[in-house]
Structures are given as structure tokens and as C-alpha cells.
Design an enzyme around this catalytic site. Structure first.
Site, PDB file in Angstrom:
ATOM      1  CE1 TYR A  61      97.834 -53.660  58.845  1.00 55.85           C
ATOM      2  CE2 TYR A  61      98.315 -51.692  60.088  1.00 55.85           C
ATOM      3  CZ  TYR A  61      98.450 -52.431  58.939  1.00 55.85           C
ATOM      4  OH  TYR A  61      99.208 -51.951  57.894  1.00 55.85           O
ATOM      5  CG  LEU A 229     113.423 -51.408  60.120  1.00 60.10           C
ATOM      6  CD1 LEU A 229     112.893 -51.410  61.541  1.00 60.10           C
ATOM      7  CD2 LEU A 229     114.867 -50.925  60.089  1.00 60.10           C
ATOM      8  N   GLY A 232     114.473 -57.308  59.908  1.00 58.18           N
ATOM      9  CA  GLY A 232     115.744 -57.496  60.600  1.00 58.18           C
ATOM     10  C   GLY A 232     116.834 -58.147  59.779  1.00 58.18           C
ATOM     11  CG  PHE A 234     120.022 -55.690  55.463  1.00 59.60           C
ATOM     12  CD1 PHE A 234     120.843 -56.487  54.693  1.00 59.60           C
ATOM     13  CD2 PHE A 234     118.790 -55.302  54.938  1.00 59.60           C
ATOM     14  CE1 PHE A 234     120.462 -56.900  53.418  1.00 59.60           C
ATOM     15  CE2 PHE A 234     118.401 -55.710  53.672  1.00 59.60           C
ATOM     16  CZ  PHE A 234     119.232 -56.508  52.912  1.00 59.60           C
ATOM     17  CB  THR A 235     119.020 -54.557  61.852  1.00 55.41           C
ATOM     18  OG1 THR A 235     117.769 -55.265  61.795  1.00 55.41           O
ATOM     19  CG2 THR A 235     118.989 -53.411  60.851  1.00 55.41           C
TER      20      THR A 235
END
Length: 320
Positions: A61, A229, A232, A234-235
């Protein structure tokens, strides 16, 4: 909420995991800046305030800087390590041009990466080490030797996998004297193979290996959901060019958010957490308000009707 499978090993572990891929700046060789260290402090403090105590890393990462900046926070706050659980992942080797070059589960590489992870994190032990992606050349006896050595030395308490199906897990588990405790998979309202393979038996061929969910439930393996998620979708993201099923699902998520007086993120995560496997979402946002919005999911239990309506809408077609 049912007891998480991981709680059999890490007592009082949080139902939501903080994914740390967004820490440390970009995927480049630029040095860590003071602002990035402060960001890590803020993210960790926000998580603890919201009840999140498991932090998910990987050696790749931001090319190691995510662990390094997290380790700087640990070095500055001596009492913090005892308040949290840390897991990390290894097995992906970055090649030229900062892209994946190969997967490597050789004994020497696992041991080398575990030591590097510990050094970057400024800690003496990792609570859980996951093998990041299946290595086509995996020798399970060699892997078992590496994991056993790490466990016996106290460097790693528990082990798991990521992106493996039940057959790969069974094969690896057959060489180990201790259980694999977690499997991190991509699961979300936009990634439905894990459900479709169950309802479409004798109808279609799903790319998700049949029985993986059931194997994990039977053996108390914690399923962790990355990509939970859907970036994003659906948010709040612009979905004007998306399919009608995506738009309808987003609309219903918004309606449920109003009904439950909660965030849209909470509804999307509550849908995952409603599954009896006890799925642990791994969130990746570094925004404090969005972290808080995600944690609202722990206070919501969708009805069977609401759960299925979301599922069928997201599928874009009726159940068989």
C-alpha cells in the site's frame, strides 16, 4: 448482531475494519510529509472514537508508506498499540513501472516481508497476517514452514488469506496445525458473484467458486469485504450514465437511509452485515465524517424484505 468469527481469536474486535491503503500519500517514492503523519493521527483517532479497532494494511500500500506513516504514529504514542489490532498482507511483488510483477509465497519472501512489515509499523507483532493473492507456484509445505516459524517466534499471532476460494483454503489448511482465521474478498452491492453462485445453481456458471461462503461459515473463518462501498456508486457518486439497475438501487438506498435516519454508506454496509456469515466490511475512506457515516451501519438491521429488494435491484434481473 451475531458474534463475529474473528472474535474467537481477537476478543472485542470491531465489526468494521479500517483499510489503510489511503495513508502515506501517493504510490510513488516521494518522502512522507508532516501532513500525512497528521492525517494518520486523525484517522486513527476518529476510528477509535467510532469504535473501530482493527486496522488493515498490506506491504504494497502506497509502496510501503501506508505502514510507515502508521508506524510513525505508533512510535509517537506508546500506549496506542495495546488499544488496537493490526493486520497486514504480503505476497504481491511490485515489478517495473509500479505494477504487479508476480505473486510470491516462497518461504524466504514471506519471512522477509513479515520482518519488513514489522519494521515499518514499529511493532513487535502483527495480530493477523494475510496472504494477499493466490500464488500459482504455491508450495503449501513451504508456506506452512514460513507461517509456523512466524507464529512460534511471536511475530504473528494469527493467519488468513485474501482473494482465495474454498479449495485453495482447504489445500493450504491441510498443511497447517493452526486455523486460517480470515479471508478477505471483494463483496458489495455491485460485486454479487458471491450470492449469485448460490441462487443460480443449475442456471448459470458464476466465476465465484461455489461453497466458499459456506466453507468459511463452517470453519469460523472471518469473511472481510474489500471494495464494500463500490467506490460511492450507491452513495452519492454521479451515476447519470450508469445502468437503470444502478440508478434504481441508489434511489432505494437513499429511501432506506431516510427511513432509518442514517447515512447511505450505513445502508450499503448494513446490507453486507445482515448476511449470517458475519461479514466484516473493510472501509477505505480517510474522511472523518465518512468514517462516522459508515459506523452507523452497526445500528441497523435490514428486514428480509429490504435485504432482498436491494439484492434483486442490484442484480438487475429477477431471481430464477
Amino acid at each position: 448482531m451475531n458474534k463475529l468469527p474473528l472474535e474467537h481469536h481477537l476478543a472485542n474486535v470491531s465489526p468494521i475494519v479500517m483499510g489503510c491503503m489511503g495513508l502515506g500519500g501517493g504510490w510513488d517514492n516521494n518522502p512522507i510529509a508532516t501532513a500525512q503523519i497528521q492525517q494518520a493521527h486523525t484517522v486513527i483517532d476518529t476510528c477509535l472514537e467510532q469504535g473501530i479497532n482493527l486496522f488493515d494494511h498490506a506491504d504494497i500500500y502506497t509502496l510501503g508508506k501506508a505502514e510507515q506513516v502508521f508506524g510513525q504514529v505508533l512510535a509517537e504514542r506508546g500506549d496506542l498499540r495495546q488499544q488496537i489490532f493490526i493486520q497486514s498482507k504480503c505476497g504481491i511483488r511490485i515489478g517495473n513501472d509500479d505494477i504487479v510483477g508476480q505473486y510470491d509465497f516462497s518461504k524466504n519472501y514471506i519471512l522477509q516481508q513479515a520482518d519488513s512489515i514489522l519494521a515499518r509499523l514499529n511493532t513487535d507483532y502483527i495480530d493477523c497476517l494475510l496472504l494477499h493473492r493466490p500464488d500459482c507456484l504455491m508450495d503449501i509445505d513451504e508456506v506452512a514452514q514460513a507461517l509456523t516459524e512466524l507464529k512460534n517466534s511471536g511475530k504473528v499471532r494469527f493467519f488468513g488469506v485474501s482473494n482465495m476460494d474454498r479449495y485453495q483454503m482447504e489445500w493450504l489448511q491441510s498443511a497447517l496445525d493452526f486455523p486460517l482465521v480470515a479471508n478477505q474478498l471483494e463483496l458489495s452491492l455491485s460485486k454479487l458473484d458471491w450470492l449469485n453462485q448460490g441462487v443460480e445453481v443449475n442456471v448459470n456458471t458464476s466465476p465465484f467458486a461455489s461453497g466458499t461462503l459456506q466453507y468459511c461459515q463452517q470453519h469460523k473463518v472471518q469473511i472481510q469485504a474489500w471494495g464494500c462501498l463500490s467506490q460511492g456508486l450507491f452513495t452519492g457518486r454521479d451515476i447519470s450514465q450508469q445502468s437503470l439497475s444502478v440508478q434504481n438501487t441508489a434511489l432505494y438506498v437513499a429511501q432506506l437511509a431516510t427511513l432509518y435516519q442514517a447515512s447511505k454508506e450505513a445502508i450499503v454496509l448494513a446490507w453486507l452485515m445482515r448476511h449470517p456469515a458475519g461479514i466484516q466490511p473493510v472501509i477505505g475512506t480517510t474522511n472523518p465524517s465518512r468514517i462516522a457515516a459508515c459506523v452507523e451501519a452497526t445500528q441497523i438491521e435490514l428486514s428480509r424484505e429490504e435485504w432482498y429488494k436491494l439484492y434483486v435491484m442490484a442484480r438487475g434481473q429477477a431471481l430464477p
